[in-house]
Scaffold this motif. Sequence first.
Motif, PDB file in Angstrom:
ATOM      1  N   GLN A  36     -46.466 -80.089  18.943  1.00  0.00           N
ATOM      2  CA  GLN A  36     -47.881 -79.783  19.215  1.00  0.00           C
ATOM      3  C   GLN A  36     -48.218 -78.353  18.803  1.00  0.00           C
ATOM      4  O   GLN A  36     -47.352 -77.486  18.715  1.00  0.00           O
ATOM      5  CB  GLN A  36     -48.165 -79.936  20.716  1.00  0.00           C
ATOM      6  N   TYR A  37     -49.523 -78.122  18.597  1.00  0.00           N
ATOM      7  CA  TYR A  37     -50.010 -76.772  18.321  1.00  0.00           C
ATOM      8  C   TYR A  37     -49.782 -75.933  19.579  1.00  0.00           C
ATOM      9  O   TYR A  37     -50.313 -76.237  20.638  1.00  0.00           O
ATOM     10  CB  TYR A  37     -51.515 -76.798  18.022  1.00  0.00           C
ATOM     11  N   PHE A  38     -49.003 -74.847  19.422  1.00  0.00           N
ATOM     12  CA  PHE A  38     -48.720 -73.973  20.550  1.00  0.00           C
ATOM     13  C   PHE A  38     -49.420 -72.616  20.409  1.00  0.00           C
ATOM     14  O   PHE A  38     -49.911 -72.064  21.372  1.00  0.00           O
ATOM     15  CB  PHE A  38     -47.207 -73.786  20.700  1.00  0.00           C
ATOM     16  N   GLU A  39     -49.465 -72.102  19.171  1.00  0.00           N
ATOM     17  CA  GLU A  39     -50.163 -70.842  18.908  1.00  0.00           C
ATOM     18  C   GLU A  39     -50.840 -70.931  17.547  1.00  0.00           C
ATOM     19  O   GLU A  39     -50.371 -71.647  16.660  1.00  0.00           O
ATOM     20  CB  GLU A  39     -49.198 -69.651  18.891  1.00  0.00           C
ATOM     21  N   HIS A  40     -51.934 -70.177  17.399  1.00  0.00           N
ATOM     22  CA  HIS A  40     -52.686 -70.160  16.144  1.00  0.00           C
ATOM     23  C   HIS A  40     -53.171 -68.748  15.843  1.00  0.00           C
ATOM     24  O   HIS A  40     -53.639 -68.033  16.733  1.00  0.00           O
ATOM     25  CB  HIS A  40     -53.901 -71.095  16.249  1.00  0.00           C
ATOM     26  N   TRP A  41     -53.033 -68.370  14.574  1.00  0.00           N
ATOM     27  CA  TRP A  41     -53.609 -67.134  14.035  1.00  0.00           C
ATOM     28  C   TRP A  41     -54.324 -67.532  12.757  1.00  0.00           C
ATOM     29  O   TRP A  41     -53.865 -68.421  12.039  1.00  0.00           O
ATOM     30  CB  TRP A  41     -52.533 -66.120  13.669  1.00  0.00           C
ATOM     31  N   GLY A  42     -55.425 -66.902  12.430  1.00  0.00           N
ATOM     32  CA  GLY A  42     -56.103 -67.274  11.198  1.00  0.00           C
ATOM     33  C   GLY A  42     -57.092 -66.232  10.715  1.00  0.00           C
ATOM     34  O   GLY A  42     -57.564 -65.391  11.473  1.00  0.00           O
ATOM     35  N   ILE A  43     -57.379 -66.315   9.417  1.00  0.00           N
ATOM     36  CA  ILE A  43     -58.453 -65.533   8.811  1.00  0.00           C
ATOM     37  C   ILE A  43     -59.276 -66.501   7.971  1.00  0.00           C
ATOM     38  O   ILE A  43     -58.759 -67.488   7.447  1.00  0.00           O
ATOM     39  CB  ILE A  43     -57.922 -64.365   7.947  1.00  0.00           C
ATOM     40  N   ASN A  44     -60.584 -66.221   7.888  1.00  0.00           N
ATOM     41  CA  ASN A  44     -61.454 -67.115   7.114  1.00  0.00           C
ATOM     42  C   ASN A  44     -62.654 -66.348   6.582  1.00  0.00           C
ATOM     43  O   ASN A  44     -62.888 -65.200   6.954  1.00  0.00           O
ATOM     44  CB  ASN A  44     -61.887 -68.315   7.962  1.00  0.00           C
ATOM     45  N   THR A  45     -63.404 -67.014   5.723  1.00  0.00           N
ATOM     46  CA  THR A  45     -64.564 -66.385   5.093  1.00  0.00           C
ATOM     47  C   THR A  45     -65.887 -66.870   5.704  1.00  0.00           C
ATOM     48  O   THR A  45     -66.923 -66.792   5.052  1.00  0.00           O
ATOM     49  CB  THR A  45     -64.560 -66.647   3.573  1.00  0.00           C
ATOM     50  N   LEU A  46     -65.853 -67.340   6.948  1.00  0.00           N
ATOM     51  CA  LEU A  46     -67.086 -67.802   7.600  1.00  0.00           C
ATOM     52  C   LEU A  46     -68.122 -66.676   7.677  1.00  0.00           C
ATOM     53  O   LEU A  46     -69.304 -66.914   7.453  1.00  0.00           O
ATOM     54  CB  LEU A  46     -66.788 -68.353   8.995  1.00  0.00           C
ATOM     55  N   GLN A  47     -67.688 -65.452   7.955  1.00  0.00           N
ATOM     56  CA  GLN A  47     -68.640 -64.327   8.036  1.00  0.00           C
ATOM     57  C   GLN A  47     -69.369 -64.120   6.717  1.00  0.00           C
ATOM     58  O   GLN A  47     -70.563 -63.833   6.690  1.00  0.00           O
ATOM     59  CB  GLN A  47     -67.938 -63.039   8.466  1.00  0.00           C
ATOM     60  N   SER A  48     -68.673 -64.274   5.607  1.00  0.00           N
ATOM     61  CA  SER A  48     -69.303 -64.153   4.287  1.00  0.00           C
ATOM     62  C   SER A  48     -70.348 -65.236   4.092  1.00  0.00           C
ATOM     63  O   SER A  48     -71.437 -64.984   3.575  1.00  0.00           O
ATOM     64  CB  SER A  48     -68.264 -64.255   3.167  1.00  0.00           C
ATOM     65  N   LEU A  49     -70.023 -66.452   4.523  1.00  0.00           N
ATOM     66  CA  LEU A  49     -70.980 -67.557   4.433  1.00  0.00           C
ATOM     67  C   LEU A  49     -72.220 -67.264   5.265  1.00  0.00           C
ATOM     68  O   LEU A  49     -73.345 -67.450   4.794  1.00  0.00           O
ATOM     69  CB  LEU A  49     -70.342 -68.867   4.902  1.00  0.00           C
ATOM     70  N   LEU A  50     -72.035 -66.755   6.468  1.00  0.00           N
ATOM     71  CA  LEU A  50     -73.183 -66.419   7.330  1.00  0.00           C
ATOM     72  C   LEU A  50     -74.035 -65.326   6.705  1.00  0.00           C
ATOM     73  O   LEU A  50     -75.267 -65.382   6.775  1.00  0.00           O
ATOM     74  CB  LEU A  50     -72.707 -66.020   8.719  1.00  0.00           C
ATOM     75  N   SER A  51     -73.401 -64.356   6.055  1.00  0.00           N
ATOM     76  CA  SER A  51     -74.147 -63.292   5.360  1.00  0.00           C
ATOM     77  C   SER A  51     -74.984 -63.859   4.231  1.00  0.00           C
ATOM     78  O   SER A  51     -76.139 -63.482   4.036  1.00  0.00           O
ATOM     79  CB  SER A  51     -73.197 -62.234   4.796  1.00  0.00           C
ATOM     80  N   GLU A  52     -74.386 -64.808   3.489  1.00  0.00           N
ATOM     81  CA  GLU A  52     -75.132 -65.447   2.407  1.00  0.00           C
ATOM     82  C   GLU A  52     -76.325 -66.232   2.945  1.00  0.00           C
ATOM     83  O   GLU A  52     -77.415 -66.193   2.366  1.00  0.00           O
ATOM     84  CB  GLU A  52     -74.219 -66.386   1.613  1.00  0.00           C
TER      85      GLU A  52
END
Length: 134
Positions: free
Chosen positions: A113-129
């Motif tokens: 099972q998923y126990f821990e998660h770390w991530g980076i994404n470009t959602l902020q760039s999409l929101l800026s656009e």
Amino acid sequence: MNNKEIVKKFNKEVIEQTNYETFKTLMHPEFINHTAPPTANGAEGMWYTFHTILKPAFPDLVVEIEDQIEENDKVVTRKIIRGTHLGKLFDFEPTGKSIKINIIDIVRIKDGQYFEHWGINTLQSLLSELKQGK
């Protein structure tokens, strides 16, 4: 099922299809999302993001897995979420535009099972656009 297959299943069945039964099966009871705001770092905060924010905004959302690397109990995935902006996303009304969010995730698997998660994404760039009307 190996760890990479668990992550692939999560991306297809949970993120794309918002299948809550699969979500419950794949989430460890002590899951921690290190990337989420402190108030949403458990499993339900992650479900809220997919089910209540992303899927309604992009009902045709698809996850394309570009790369996966597995080492010990961690899986690193580089992926792209694509969809059409057909629903409200935060304060942004639908634009009908195709969107793309690039993501790199690290997931630690424990007991299948998923126990821990770390991530980076470009959602902020999409929101800026969207804010700029692009």
